[in-house]
Enzyme design. Structure first.
Site, mmCIF file in Angstrom:
data_model
loop_
_atom_site.group_PDB
_atom_site.id
_atom_site.type_symbol
_atom_site.label_atom_id
_atom_site.label_comp_id
_atom_site.label_asym_id
_atom_site.label_seq_id
_atom_site.Cartn_x
_atom_site.Cartn_y
_atom_site.Cartn_z
ATOM 1 N N HIS A 198 0.875 -1.176 0.000
ATOM 2 C CA HIS A 198 0.000 0.000 0.000
ATOM 3 C C HIS A 198 0.910 1.222 0.000
ATOM 4 O O HIS A 198 1.551 1.538 0.996
ATOM 5 C CB HIS A 198 -0.915 -0.028 1.216
ATOM 6 C CG HIS A 198 -1.978 -1.059 1.106
ATOM 7 N ND1 HIS A 198 -3.252 -0.869 1.574
ATOM 8 C CD2 HIS A 198 -1.970 -2.289 0.541
ATOM 9 C CE1 HIS A 198 -3.985 -1.942 1.329
ATOM 10 N NE2 HIS A 198 -3.224 -2.815 0.710
ATOM 11 N N GLU B 299 -0.427 6.364 -0.472
ATOM 12 C CA GLU B 299 -1.862 6.611 -0.342
ATOM 13 C C GLU B 299 -2.059 7.954 0.369
ATOM 14 O O GLU B 299 -2.441 8.037 1.531
ATOM 15 C CB GLU B 299 -2.549 5.484 0.431
ATOM 16 C CG GLU B 299 -4.060 5.577 0.388
ATOM 17 C CD GLU B 299 -4.742 4.493 1.191
ATOM 18 O OE1 GLU B 299 -5.981 4.462 1.180
ATOM 19 O OE2 GLU B 299 -4.052 3.674 1.831
ATOM 20 N N ASP C 195 -10.929 -1.949 -1.442
ATOM 21 C CA ASP C 195 -10.052 -2.088 -0.284
ATOM 22 C C ASP C 195 -10.814 -2.249 1.029
ATOM 23 O O ASP C 195 -10.254 -2.722 2.006
ATOM 24 C CB ASP C 195 -9.141 -0.854 -0.203
ATOM 25 C CG ASP C 195 -8.014 -1.023 0.792
ATOM 26 O OD1 ASP C 195 -7.394 -2.094 0.794
ATOM 27 O OD2 ASP C 195 -7.760 -0.092 1.567
ATOM 28 N N TRP D 98 -13.469 3.547 6.871
ATOM 29 C CA TRP D 98 -12.873 4.227 5.732
ATOM 30 C C TRP D 98 -13.829 4.245 4.545
ATOM 31 O O TRP D 98 -13.832 5.177 3.757
ATOM 32 C CB TRP D 98 -11.558 3.552 5.337
ATOM 33 C CG TRP D 98 -10.491 3.774 6.360
ATOM 34 C CD1 TRP D 98 -9.650 4.847 6.472
ATOM 35 C CD2 TRP D 98 -10.177 2.896 7.446
ATOM 36 N NE1 TRP D 98 -8.824 4.695 7.550
ATOM 37 C CE2 TRP D 98 -9.115 3.495 8.177
ATOM 38 C CE3 TRP D 98 -10.662 1.660 7.882
ATOM 39 C CZ2 TRP D 98 -8.555 2.916 9.304
ATOM 40 C CZ3 TRP D 98 -10.107 1.077 9.000
ATOM 41 C CH2 TRP D 98 -9.063 1.699 9.699
#
Length: 209
Positions: free
Chosen positions: A4, A7, A103, A109
């Site tokens: 990841h 981001e 995701d 989120w």
């Protein structure tokens, strides 16, 4: 290896360049996947142009997550407000493997996540300015073939004799119409067995000819 990476909306974030360099120098190449990379949406074009040469040489894959990326990206902006997704159209046009993912499933989120990859694709086409007819018709690859390539299962993937019979059958004549009309899934098949079957919806037209 799934990283990841970058981001963040920060145009000075350079983790992707480091990751691609390590993938190239170590020989890991396409065994490495960079997920998110939303900072790329904030890079200036001169830096992005230079970076793309390294990305292509490294052979790494990309996973964009259009739903959560557009939710989280640009949230600190006033206006203009950034879209919050990596450069999918440009990566794809340059022959770099990029797929779409989701995701988050019903978490803080992204509380709207439900695992339906057609939702992720629909959003990705809008945010990525991929609205040409052929773009949409061929976009199934972002949630099928390209993901299989990133996971190194492409040799066992696809509709061919001898491969596992894992597929869905949608109620339409091509992918453009299936996505645009949100066609129902008639059959979900795993290892040749029907797991779920849906009867086509019945539409009654009461308009006079």
């Amino acid at each position: 290896m799934d990283v990841h990476c970058d981001e963040i909306d920060d145009p000075q974030s350079r983790s992707l360049e480091t990751l691609a360099t390590l993938a190239l120098e170590s020989g890991m190449g396409d065994k490495v996947t960079a997920s998110h990379t939303t900072a790329m949406g904030s890079y200036n074009d001169a830096y992005a142009y230079k970076l793309f040469r390294l990305l292509k040489m490294s052979g790494i894959n990309f996973i964009a997550n259009p739903l959560v990326n557009t939710n989280l990206g640009g949230r600190f902006d006033t206006y203009p407000k950034r879209r919050g997704m990596t450069r999918v159209k440009e990566l794809h046009a340059d022959g770099i493997n990029v797929a779409f993912g989701e995701d988050d499933i019903k978490d803080p989120w992204y509380p709207m996540g439900n695992g339906n990859m057609l939702d992720a694709l629909h959003m990705g086409l809008h945010v990525g300015h991929l609205m040409g007819y052929n773009d949409i018709l061929d976009s199934y690859q972002f949630i099928t073939l390209n993901g299989a390539k990133a996971m190194h299962v492409a040799d066992h993937y696809g509709i061919e004799v001898g491969k596992p019979a894992n597929c869905i059958i949608m109620n339409n004549d091509n992918f453009y119409n299936a996505l645009n009309e949100r066609s129902e899934i008639l059959y979900s098949i795993h290892n040749g067995e029907i797991l779920v079957k849906t009867s086509p919806k019945q539409v009654e037209n009461n308009f006079n000819a």
